[in-house]
Design a protein around this motif. Sequence first.
Motif, PDB file in Angstrom:
ATOM      1  N   GLY A 199      -6.927  11.686   0.562  1.00  0.00           N
ATOM      2  CA  GLY A 199      -7.960  10.455   0.484  1.00  0.00           C
ATOM      3  C   GLY A 199      -7.702   9.698  -0.586  1.00  0.00           C
ATOM      4  O   GLY A 199      -8.462   8.650  -0.777  1.00  0.00           O
ATOM      5  N   GLY A 254      -5.199   7.274  -0.160  1.00  0.00           N
ATOM      6  CA  GLY A 254      -5.040   5.897   0.303  1.00  0.00           C
ATOM      7  C   GLY A 254      -6.455   5.241   0.830  1.00  0.00           C
ATOM      8  O   GLY A 254      -6.641   4.111   0.584  1.00  0.00           O
ATOM      9  N   ALA A 255      -7.298   6.076   1.189  1.00  0.00           N
ATOM     10  CA  ALA A 255      -8.623   5.615   1.447  1.00  0.00           C
ATOM     11  C   ALA A 255      -9.344   5.032   0.301  1.00  0.00           C
ATOM     12  O   ALA A 255     -10.183   3.976   0.303  1.00  0.00           O
ATOM     13  CB  ALA A 255      -9.354   6.758   2.042  1.00  0.00           C
ATOM     14  N   VAL A 298       0.769  -1.323  -0.165  1.00  0.00           N
ATOM     15  CA  VAL A 298      -0.088   0.095  -0.076  1.00  0.00           C
ATOM     16  C   VAL A 298       0.925   1.392  -0.058  1.00  0.00           C
ATOM     17  O   VAL A 298       1.659   1.368   0.774  1.00  0.00           O
ATOM     18  CB  VAL A 298      -1.074  -0.048   1.062  1.00  0.00           C
ATOM     19  CG1 VAL A 298      -1.728   1.194   1.386  1.00  0.00           C
ATOM     20  CG2 VAL A 298      -1.796  -1.266   1.438  1.00  0.00           C
ATOM     21  N   ARG A 304      -2.410  12.457   2.335  1.00  0.00           N
ATOM     22  CA  ARG A 304      -3.303  13.077   3.132  1.00  0.00           C
ATOM     23  C   ARG A 304      -4.488  13.825   2.052  1.00  0.00           C
ATOM     24  O   ARG A 304      -4.993  14.940   2.408  1.00  0.00           O
ATOM     25  CB  ARG A 304      -2.827  14.357   3.972  1.00  0.00           C
ATOM     26  CG  ARG A 304      -2.058  13.361   4.945  1.00  0.00           C
ATOM     27  CD  ARG A 304      -2.490  12.340   5.709  1.00  0.00           C
ATOM     28  NE  ARG A 304      -3.442  12.857   6.850  1.00  0.00           N
ATOM     29  CZ  ARG A 304      -3.142  12.935   8.026  1.00  0.00           C
ATOM     30  NH1 ARG A 304      -1.955  12.648   8.454  1.00  0.00           N
ATOM     31  NH2 ARG A 304      -4.062  13.305   8.789  1.00  0.00           N
ATOM     32  N   SER A 331       2.880  -0.623   8.572  1.00  0.00           N
ATOM     33  CA  SER A 331       4.052   0.140   8.845  1.00  0.00           C
ATOM     34  C   SER A 331       3.720   1.055  10.017  1.00  0.00           C
ATOM     35  O   SER A 331       2.403   1.260  10.330  1.00  0.00           O
ATOM     36  CB  SER A 331       4.633   0.872   7.582  1.00  0.00           C
ATOM     37  OG  SER A 331       3.484   1.956   7.380  1.00  0.00           O
TER      38      SER A 331
HETATM   39  C1  LIG Z   1      -0.332   5.132   4.472  1.00  0.00           C
HETATM   40  C2  LIG Z   1      -0.605   5.793   3.444  1.00  0.00           C
HETATM   41  C3  LIG Z   1      -0.769   4.904   2.423  1.00  0.00           C
HETATM   42  C4  LIG Z   1      -1.816   6.728   3.295  1.00  0.00           C
HETATM   43  O1  LIG Z   1      -1.989   7.350   2.371  1.00  0.00           O
HETATM   44  P1  LIG Z   1      -2.998   8.764   2.087  1.00  0.00           P
HETATM   45  O2  LIG Z   1      -3.274   9.020   0.726  1.00  0.00           O
HETATM   46  O3  LIG Z   1      -2.205   9.997   2.544  1.00  0.00           O
HETATM   47  O4  LIG Z   1      -4.234   8.395   2.957  1.00  0.00           O
HETATM   48  P2  LIG Z   1      -5.528   9.212   3.218  1.00  0.00           P
HETATM   49  O5  LIG Z   1      -5.379  10.676   2.678  1.00  0.00           O
HETATM   50  O6  LIG Z   1      -6.704   8.401   2.529  1.00  0.00           O
HETATM   51  O7  LIG Z   1      -5.613   9.528   4.760  1.00  0.00           O
HETATM   52  C5  LIG Z   1      -7.088   8.931   5.253  1.00  0.00           C
HETATM   53  C6  LIG Z   1      -7.042   9.176   6.762  1.00  0.00           C
HETATM   54  O8  LIG Z   1      -6.085   8.296   7.392  1.00  0.00           O
HETATM   55  C7  LIG Z   1      -5.445   8.799   8.443  1.00  0.00           C
HETATM   56  N1  LIG Z   1      -3.996   9.050   8.195  1.00  0.00           N
HETATM   57  C8  LIG Z   1      -3.514   8.727   7.053  1.00  0.00           C
HETATM   58  N2  LIG Z   1      -2.237   9.066   7.117  1.00  0.00           N
HETATM   59  C9  LIG Z   1      -1.863   9.388   8.274  1.00  0.00           C
HETATM   60  C10 LIG Z   1      -0.689   9.732   9.076  1.00  0.00           C
HETATM   61  N3  LIG Z   1       0.655   9.733   8.452  1.00  0.00           N
HETATM   62  N4  LIG Z   1      -0.628  10.004  10.474  1.00  0.00           N
HETATM   63  C11 LIG Z   1      -1.976   9.934  10.802  1.00  0.00           C
HETATM   64  N5  LIG Z   1      -3.077   9.966  10.259  1.00  0.00           N
HETATM   65  C12 LIG Z   1      -2.871   9.557   9.203  1.00  0.00           C
HETATM   66  C13 LIG Z   1      -6.287  10.212   8.495  1.00  0.00           C
HETATM   67  O9  LIG Z   1      -7.107  10.026   9.372  1.00  0.00           O
HETATM   68  C14 LIG Z   1      -6.627  10.438   7.290  1.00  0.00           C
HETATM   69  O10 LIG Z   1      -7.640  11.284   7.047  1.00  0.00           O
HETATM   70  P3  LIG Z   1      -7.325  13.101   7.259  1.00  0.00           P
HETATM   71  O11 LIG Z   1      -6.128  13.082   6.292  1.00  0.00           O
HETATM   72  O12 LIG Z   1      -8.480  13.496   6.768  1.00  0.00           O
HETATM   73  O13 LIG Z   1      -6.890  13.393   8.535  1.00  0.00           O
HETATM   74  C15 LIG Z   1       0.548   6.771   2.757  1.00  0.00           C
HETATM   75  O14 LIG Z   1       0.842   7.672   4.003  1.00  0.00           O
HETATM   76  C16 LIG Z   1       1.940   6.153   2.334  1.00  0.00           C
HETATM   77  O15 LIG Z   1       2.293   5.783   1.151  1.00  0.00           O
HETATM   78  N6  LIG Z   1       3.103   5.977   3.405  1.00  0.00           N
HETATM   79  C17 LIG Z   1       4.283   5.192   2.909  1.00  0.00           C
HETATM   80  C18 LIG Z   1       4.300   3.990   2.765  1.00  0.00           C
HETATM   81  C19 LIG Z   1       3.469   3.020   3.902  1.00  0.00           C
HETATM   82  O16 LIG Z   1       3.577   3.126   4.928  1.00  0.00           O
HETATM   83  N7  LIG Z   1       2.405   2.470   3.392  1.00  0.00           N
HETATM   84  C20 LIG Z   1       1.508   1.489   4.345  1.00  0.00           C
HETATM   85  C21 LIG Z   1       2.378   0.006   4.270  1.00  0.00           C
HETATM   86  S1  LIG Z   1       1.363  -1.061   5.454  1.00  0.00           S
END
Ligand SMILES: CC(C)(COP(=O)(O)OP(=O)(O)OC[C@H]1O[C@@H](n2cnc3c(N)ncnc32)[C@H](O)[C@@H]1OP(=O)(O)O)[C@@H](O)C(=O)NCCC(=O)NCCS
Length: 180
Positions: free
Chosen positions: A93, A95-96, A83, A91, A118
């Motif tokens: 949406g 990932g959602a 993911v 941030r 992670s």
């Molecule tokens: C984890 C990851 C996929 C999230 O993707 P994203 O597009 O930023 O997520 P979203 O915008 O859909 O987040 C939805 C909600 O999840 C929560 N959230 C997401 N990332 C967060 C963070 N770093 N810290 C706290 N809350 C978080 C929040 O509630 C967020 O809603 P908000 O932005 O309205 O507060 C992204 O941070 C990423 O690629 N990280 C690096 C790789 C990784 O760790 N992948 C997961 C492997 S298990």
Amino acid sequence: MTPMTEVRVAHTADLDTAALAAARALLDEAFEGEFTDHDWEHALGGMHALLWEGADLIGHASVVQRRLLHAGRALRSGYVEAVAVRETHRRRGHGATLLTALERLIRGGYDLGALASSDEALPFYAERGWRLWQGPTFALTPLGIARTEEDDGGVYVLPVAARLDLSGELVCDWRDGDVW
Ligand SMILES: CC(C)(COP(=O)(O)OP(=O)(O)OC[C@H]1O[C@@H](n2cnc3c(N)ncnc32)[C@H](O)[C@@H]1OP(=O)(O)O)[C@@H](O)C(=O)NCCC(=O)NCCS
């Protein structure tokens, strides 16, 4: 003008070489060089959700089938792997959106969803209703069942059909690389 974003869901077999290469490149970047060949292999052979912004891939996630042993049953699990959203696009949406696509497959096709998070993504999954496994984790290795203490506290499940005791034991099937 920013091009439209579009999520596409496809089996590994239906992704062309360019799409697979774009996904691997995105994962290498998002995990800052920590994404291994084994991690990539774990993400193949199931369904991928790819988020495109025009011709650019900005997000990826996949779900593959694994067996998880729990309470005397070998549960058919939709196991989420690889993911990632491009750092500049987080941030918003995306990932959602990826998880929503995979959770539909999990709810319709498996006894439960599972993944190893992670540290950074723990709040992301908690926010979506995934439940942190509270009990001890194990792996079914070629030498028998072995404890995987280092993975305790990082395994999330998405309850679907199976009755789960979150404080019970959870055993994953065997594979090369990180077992969870
Ligand atoms: C984890 C990851 C996929 C999230 O993707 P994203 O597009 O930023 O997520 P979203 O915008 O859909 O987040 C939805 C909600 O999840 C929560 N959230 C997401 N990332 C967060 C963070 N770093 N810290 C706290 N809350 C978080 C929040 O509630 C967020 O809603 P908000 O932005 O309205 O507060 C992204 O941070 C990423 O690629 N990280 C690096 C790789 C990784 O760790 N992948 C997961 C492997 S298990």
